[in-house]
Design an enzyme around this catalytic site. Structure first.
Site, PDB file in Angstrom:
ATOM      1  CE1 TYR A 248      -2.658  -1.347   3.328  1.00  0.00           C
ATOM      2  CE2 TYR A 248      -3.258   0.713   3.194  1.00  0.00           C
ATOM      3  CZ  TYR A 248      -2.084  -0.189   3.502  1.00  0.00           C
ATOM      4  OH  TYR A 248      -1.050   0.083   3.471  1.00  0.00           O
ATOM      5  CG  ASP A 276       2.911  -5.430   1.994  1.00  0.00           C
ATOM      6  OD1 ASP A 276       1.901  -4.679   2.379  1.00  0.00           O
ATOM      7  OD2 ASP A 276       3.695  -4.933   1.417  1.00  0.00           O
ATOM      8  CG  HIS A 366       4.151  -1.647   2.965  1.00  0.00           C
ATOM      9  ND1 HIS A 366       2.817  -2.200   2.752  1.00  0.00           N
ATOM     10  CD2 HIS A 366       3.850  -0.381   3.582  1.00  0.00           C
ATOM     11  CE1 HIS A 366       1.904  -1.487   3.138  1.00  0.00           C
ATOM     12  NE2 HIS A 366       2.621  -0.169   3.541  1.00  0.00           N
TER      13      HIS A 366
END
Length: 499
Positions: A248, A276, A366
């Protein structure tokens, strides 16, 4: 000053730091206000008075723990070295009296009777066991999807709209389920997906996945927001075992670069950049269960009427919402690892990933946890492969998919439609919750056995021979077509109303 440390506990330079005061829990309990907030964590006492209002997860979480030992809750969210980066903001005021250090608190975990590991025959059954082994908030976080959870359910149901074409009279005596990902061999085309906060499921956290992956000869993708550090996870790997790293991108790019360097040093070979989640989806199970009231010393007016975003909201505070395609070039300069873009949900973005130099993509929504009514990965995969072929990217960029994989036949279908391998998340988590690393190894073995059977009955002996002629997908994009009822899935799924 907002808060002054009592003189008998105040640090007096290097010598005092080396000889920390021993503080009884009864003394910590006196510092239980917003203006005077001490919390004990793993035998150390910290003053979080000033930091509480800046805490990414919300000040109320810290105020609920003021004057207490917060070790158990800390373990479910943070990595052990988190305080190293906050030495100025969160001063340590002393050591907790050893007599007051709690033994491991298992009170939040329900202890149901578990069947013997060998009794479990498919991935769905591990979820049933996990429900009885995990705390309600932990299960809510892991099992939840966004909004009405339509996409969460669709991820698996979509596989029911892809049918197999068995072949006969083919020599399938010798089946080879192995494959290669970026030149690294795996025993079959499944990788363990990066999932945050593995200690919510098992005290050994991500080590369970590392050991299970090593036992089965596949790759584990280590999460940025794990319960353990990348160093702790890779410390238990087998000789020659391969890891990838999920990323991330942090708003503070120096922190991102530091993590990338650490991953490289630990031997990770690819960087899966999750794109996403500029904002975490509204996962209502998690939002509700995260705020089951705990004993608190005062009301937090700032939180009145705000049930927040649960664990997901806390995690989103670490992610840069300004991430864009130009950042791929920066990441490629930062590392020699392969760059994989995780979270592709349409053909257009797949082509852009290729044009910006990505080495691979993951077709993924996700796990149904972001935008409800997003299409499943297996539905999006064919259009992605067609677009990549048209732009000349076929064979030049590796494509993976995740979401809803629960059977070896699901793996087979994904490979047939163009994926190099699939990522499996929740089945690994549920297996670890009930049985630790042995459970992870077991659920992977079951998937491998099912995959091998599918290969044999479809008349193919090698993974690279699997292709779209072996499946019928006419109804894949027709959402109104009735799919076969997946009884095992429906039995395992827990709607919000039953939590």
């Amino acid at each position: 000053r907002l808060f002054a440390t009592p003189s008998k506990f105040r640090s007096r330079g290097p010598k005092a730091a080396a000889m920390s005061k021993v503080i009884p829990l009864s003394e910590v309990a006196k510092h239980n206000k917003k203006s005077d907030c001490w919390i004990a964590v793993h035998g150390k006492v910290y003053d979080l008075t000033k930091f509480a209002t800046e805490h990414p997860g919300g000040s109320h979480i810290l105020y609920n723990l003021a004057g207490k030992d917060g070790s158990r809750i800390f373990d479910t969210i943070h990595t052990p070295d988190i305080f190293d980066g906050y030495k100025e903001e969160v001063p340590m005021v002393g050591e907790l009296d050893p007599k007051d250090i709690k033994q491991k608190d298992e009170s939040a975990v329900k202890k149901g009777e578990k069947p013997p590991l060998e009794y479990l025959l498919n991935a769905f059954e591990f979820e049933q066991v996990a429900k009885d082994c995990m705390s309600a908030p932990a299960y809510a976080y892991i099992s939840s999807g966004s909004d009405d959870e339509v996409t969460l359910r669709e991820n698996h149901h979509a596989f029911g709209r892809v049918w197999l074409k068995p072949r006969v009279m083919v020599n399938v005596r010798d089946i080879d389920t192995s494959c290669e990902v970026f030149g690294h061999k795996m025993s079959f085309p499944v990788m363990i997906a990066p999932t945050a906060l593995a200690k919510l499921a098992h005290p050994d956290g991500e080590k369970c996945y590392c050991i299970g992956a090593g036992n089965q000869g596949i790759i584990q993708i280590i999460p940025t927001l794990g319960s353990l550090t990348v160093e702790e996870i890779t410390a238990v790997k087998k000789p020659g075992q391969i890891h990838f790293m999920q990323l991330y991108v942090n708003t503070d790019r120096k922190k991102t670069e530091s993590l990338v360097r650490r991953a490289e040093k630990c031997g990770c070979k690819a960087l899966f950049v999750t794109v996403d989640a500029p904002q975490m989806g509204r996962r209502e199970k998690d939002m509700r269960m995260k705020y089951v009231p705990e004993a608190t010393n005062q009301e937090d007016d700032e939180q009145e009427g705000n049930r927040g975003g649960g664990t997901a909201n806390y995690l989103s505070s670490f992610i840069d919402p300004a991430l864009n395609w130009s950042d791929i070039a920066s990441l490629k300069k930062m590392t020699k690892m392969k760059i994989v873009i995780k979270g592709i949900q349409c053909a257009e973005d797949a082509v852009l990933a290729f044009k910006h130099g990505a080495h691979g993509i993951v077709v993924s929504n996700h796990g149904g946890r972001q935008l409800d009514y997003s299409r499943s990965g297996i539905e999006t995969l064919p259009e992605v492969m067609e677009a990549l072929k048209k732009c000349g990217a076929e064979g030049k960029m590796e494509v993976f998919m995740d979401g809803g994989v629960r059977r070896g036949t699901d793996v087979f279908k994904a490979i047939a439609l163009g994926a190099k391998a699939v990522l499996v998340g929740r089945p690994s988590i549920y297996a670890a919750a009930g049985y630790g690393a042995k459970g992870v190894s077991r659920v992977l073995q079951l998937l491998k056995d099912e995959f091998r059977t599918a290969m044999m009955l479809c008349g193919t002996t090698k993974v690279n021979e699997i292709n779209d002629s072996m499946v019928a997908m006419k109804s894949l994009h027709h959402h109104y077509v009735a799919s076969p009822r997946a009884d095992m899935y429906e039995y395992g799924y827990t709607p919000f109303s039953k939590l």
